[in-house]
Design a protein around this motif. Sequence first.
Motif, mmCIF file in Angstrom:
data_model
loop_
_atom_site.group_PDB
_atom_site.id
_atom_site.type_symbol
_atom_site.label_atom_id
_atom_site.label_comp_id
_atom_site.label_asym_id
_atom_site.label_seq_id
_atom_site.Cartn_x
_atom_site.Cartn_y
_atom_site.Cartn_z
ATOM 1 N N SER A 58 51.229 1.493 17.593
ATOM 2 C CA SER A 58 50.547 1.112 18.059
ATOM 3 C C SER A 58 50.313 1.680 19.506
ATOM 4 O O SER A 58 49.159 1.685 20.364
ATOM 5 C CB SER A 58 49.013 1.106 17.577
ATOM 6 N N THR A 59 50.416 -0.185 19.870
ATOM 7 C CA THR A 59 50.619 -0.411 20.745
ATOM 8 C C THR A 59 49.109 -1.873 21.547
ATOM 9 O O THR A 59 48.803 -2.169 22.773
ATOM 10 C CB THR A 59 50.623 0.239 22.612
ATOM 11 N N PHE A 60 48.377 -1.668 20.311
ATOM 12 C CA PHE A 60 46.948 -1.819 20.413
ATOM 13 C C PHE A 60 47.307 -3.375 19.685
ATOM 14 O O PHE A 60 46.777 -3.120 19.050
ATOM 15 C CB PHE A 60 45.838 -1.014 20.143
ATOM 16 N N VAL A 61 48.238 -3.963 21.067
ATOM 17 C CA VAL A 61 48.269 -5.385 20.171
ATOM 18 C C VAL A 61 47.747 -6.511 20.536
ATOM 19 O O VAL A 61 47.438 -7.477 20.458
ATOM 20 C CB VAL A 61 50.001 -5.750 20.743
ATOM 21 N N SER A 62 46.771 -6.519 21.454
ATOM 22 C CA SER A 62 45.636 -7.190 22.402
ATOM 23 C C SER A 62 44.501 -7.378 21.133
ATOM 24 O O SER A 62 44.190 -6.996 20.490
ATOM 25 C CB SER A 62 45.612 -6.898 23.305
ATOM 26 N N SER A 63 43.258 -7.483 22.168
ATOM 27 C CA SER A 63 41.813 -8.002 21.862
ATOM 28 C C SER A 63 41.072 -7.069 21.304
ATOM 29 O O SER A 63 40.122 -7.168 20.980
ATOM 30 C CB SER A 63 41.153 -8.660 22.727
ATOM 31 N N VAL A 64 41.729 -5.428 21.287
ATOM 32 C CA VAL A 64 40.597 -4.011 20.924
ATOM 33 C C VAL A 64 42.284 -3.761 20.156
ATOM 34 O O VAL A 64 43.501 -3.566 19.958
ATOM 35 C CB VAL A 64 40.770 -3.399 22.087
ATOM 36 N N GLY A 65 41.557 -3.667 18.587
ATOM 37 C CA GLY A 65 42.809 -2.471 17.374
ATOM 38 C C GLY A 65 41.862 -2.838 16.738
ATOM 39 O O GLY A 65 40.738 -3.414 16.226
ATOM 40 N N LYS A 66 42.241 -1.721 15.359
ATOM 41 C CA LYS A 66 41.685 -1.321 14.085
ATOM 42 C C LYS A 66 41.304 -2.505 12.915
ATOM 43 O O LYS A 66 41.025 -2.655 12.007
ATOM 44 C CB LYS A 66 41.826 -0.351 13.080
ATOM 45 N N PHE A 67 42.956 -3.891 13.364
ATOM 46 C CA PHE A 67 42.557 -4.791 12.479
ATOM 47 C C PHE A 67 41.725 -6.016 12.808
ATOM 48 O O PHE A 67 41.521 -5.826 11.616
ATOM 49 C CB PHE A 67 44.473 -5.271 12.563
ATOM 50 N N VAL A 68 41.758 -5.790 13.857
ATOM 51 C CA VAL A 68 40.391 -6.857 14.050
ATOM 52 C C VAL A 68 39.154 -6.449 13.507
ATOM 53 O O VAL A 68 38.684 -7.079 12.797
ATOM 54 C CB VAL A 68 40.210 -6.922 15.256
ATOM 55 N N ASP A 69 38.777 -5.254 13.046
ATOM 56 C CA ASP A 69 37.641 -4.938 12.269
ATOM 57 C C ASP A 69 37.980 -5.134 10.802
ATOM 58 O O ASP A 69 36.767 -5.428 10.533
ATOM 59 C CB ASP A 69 37.476 -2.804 13.211
ATOM 60 N N GLN A 70 39.140 -4.646 10.554
ATOM 61 C CA GLN A 70 39.478 -4.480 9.672
ATOM 62 C C GLN A 70 39.669 -6.098 8.551
ATOM 63 O O GLN A 70 38.639 -6.468 7.744
ATOM 64 C CB GLN A 70 40.040 -4.144 8.375
ATOM 65 N N PHE A 71 40.223 -6.826 9.916
ATOM 66 C CA PHE A 71 39.989 -7.814 8.778
ATOM 67 C C PHE A 71 38.896 -9.425 9.100
ATOM 68 O O PHE A 71 38.451 -9.958 7.995
ATOM 69 C CB PHE A 71 41.363 -9.098 9.978
ATOM 70 N N GLU A 72 37.645 -8.477 10.068
ATOM 71 C CA GLU A 72 36.278 -9.051 9.737
ATOM 72 C C GLU A 72 35.415 -8.816 8.780
ATOM 73 O O GLU A 72 35.603 -9.499 7.873
ATOM 74 C CB GLU A 72 35.626 -8.832 11.431
ATOM 75 N N LEU A 73 35.956 -7.464 8.448
ATOM 76 C CA LEU A 73 35.167 -6.666 7.043
ATOM 77 C C LEU A 73 35.985 -7.502 5.443
ATOM 78 O O LEU A 73 35.339 -8.045 4.901
ATOM 79 C CB LEU A 73 35.402 -5.487 6.728
ATOM 80 N N ALA A 74 37.166 -7.731 6.024
ATOM 81 C CA ALA A 74 37.896 -8.486 4.484
ATOM 82 C C ALA A 74 37.195 -9.710 3.968
ATOM 83 O O ALA A 74 37.217 -9.989 3.526
ATOM 84 C CB ALA A 74 39.495 -7.985 5.116
#
Length: 382
Positions: free
Chosen positions: A43-59
Amino acid sequence: MLNYDMIIDNIRDLFNEPKEFIPLHVPHFSGNEKKYVNECIDSTFVSSVGKFVDQFELAIAKYTGAKRCVVCVNGTNAIHLALIASGVDAGDEVLTQPLTFIATVNAISYAQATPVFVDVDKDTMGMSPTSLRKFLEEETIIKEGNCYSKTTGSKISACLPMHTFGHAVRIDEIKTICEEFHIILIEDAAEAIGSVYKGKHLGTYGLLGTFSFNGNKTITTGGGGAIITDDEELADKLKHLSTQAKVPHKWKYEHDQIGYNYRMPNINAALGLAQIENLDYILKQKRKLAKSYKQFFTSLEIDFFVERENELSNYWLNAVILENKEQQQIFLTKLNDAGVMCRPIWELMTEMVMFKDCQKTNLDNARWLSDRVVNIPSSVVI
């Protein structure tokens, strides 16, 4: 006289490792770690923005039962942010325990506050509510709804107990005391992801709870931390502070206060999401290991540290309690020389040159444990 050969052989048998080095704790990867990390890279979104940050917080929020979660760079930063966001000011005092990893106390210093050390209980290795109440009743005064030290005159704004090795302090009792003395409760649950006390996940008793996802923790993001809370406004504040306090805008760089570059990168969150998906399995295997250790060490009349009633511990690091300092040092020498990694519990924070002059209660229990506790290999065994 302990039979060290028998102890070494038992640990090697448990880990199915007859000759090679056995580390204290390594991460366990058996889920979607590679899949999610590769997806993150693609995805190239390896820094501080990206869907995995949101998903991990929700998890994390869902797993712990908290309303909100904010992830960050590491557990130390998580405590620092929690202290600042909750209103701890420069010159304030923060109650904590002397038997902890230094990150707890360093974070207090980052907030320009001063630690005050309260003794621990032997059966939790964490802050003693009895010692806490005695100190507050004898050494503090309530003025205009705030708690102040009689000795220094400083405001005591927060209490920061730490759940040692994933075992719960008497957090419900500490919460009651903090409410009585108008002190904010923040839980250092760095070692306690997956641990439950009286039906509530550790980290959810206080206004804020913090976790660490360092490489040696129960689950890991390589390096990372998190803060949980039920306070929506406070969670928004934490998120804002962790992103350099930048005011949202399509292109404008506007910052409305001193902020911090504490954001967790998306690639770390990708790893963390896969890890938390597998957390129940990890906990199951770690509890099986703890059960085997308990049976073995009990047969040798060595005290193996176990969870208390109403507690479900993650058994992050298993621990034995030896007879004295001399036996502790012999145990450490024998096992480490044999390639079985063991570590003592921490030196007391009050023994560190930076904190030796801080105010403290009687610390007999903390000293007793510091002289006797040893951590033994605790990785997931398949």
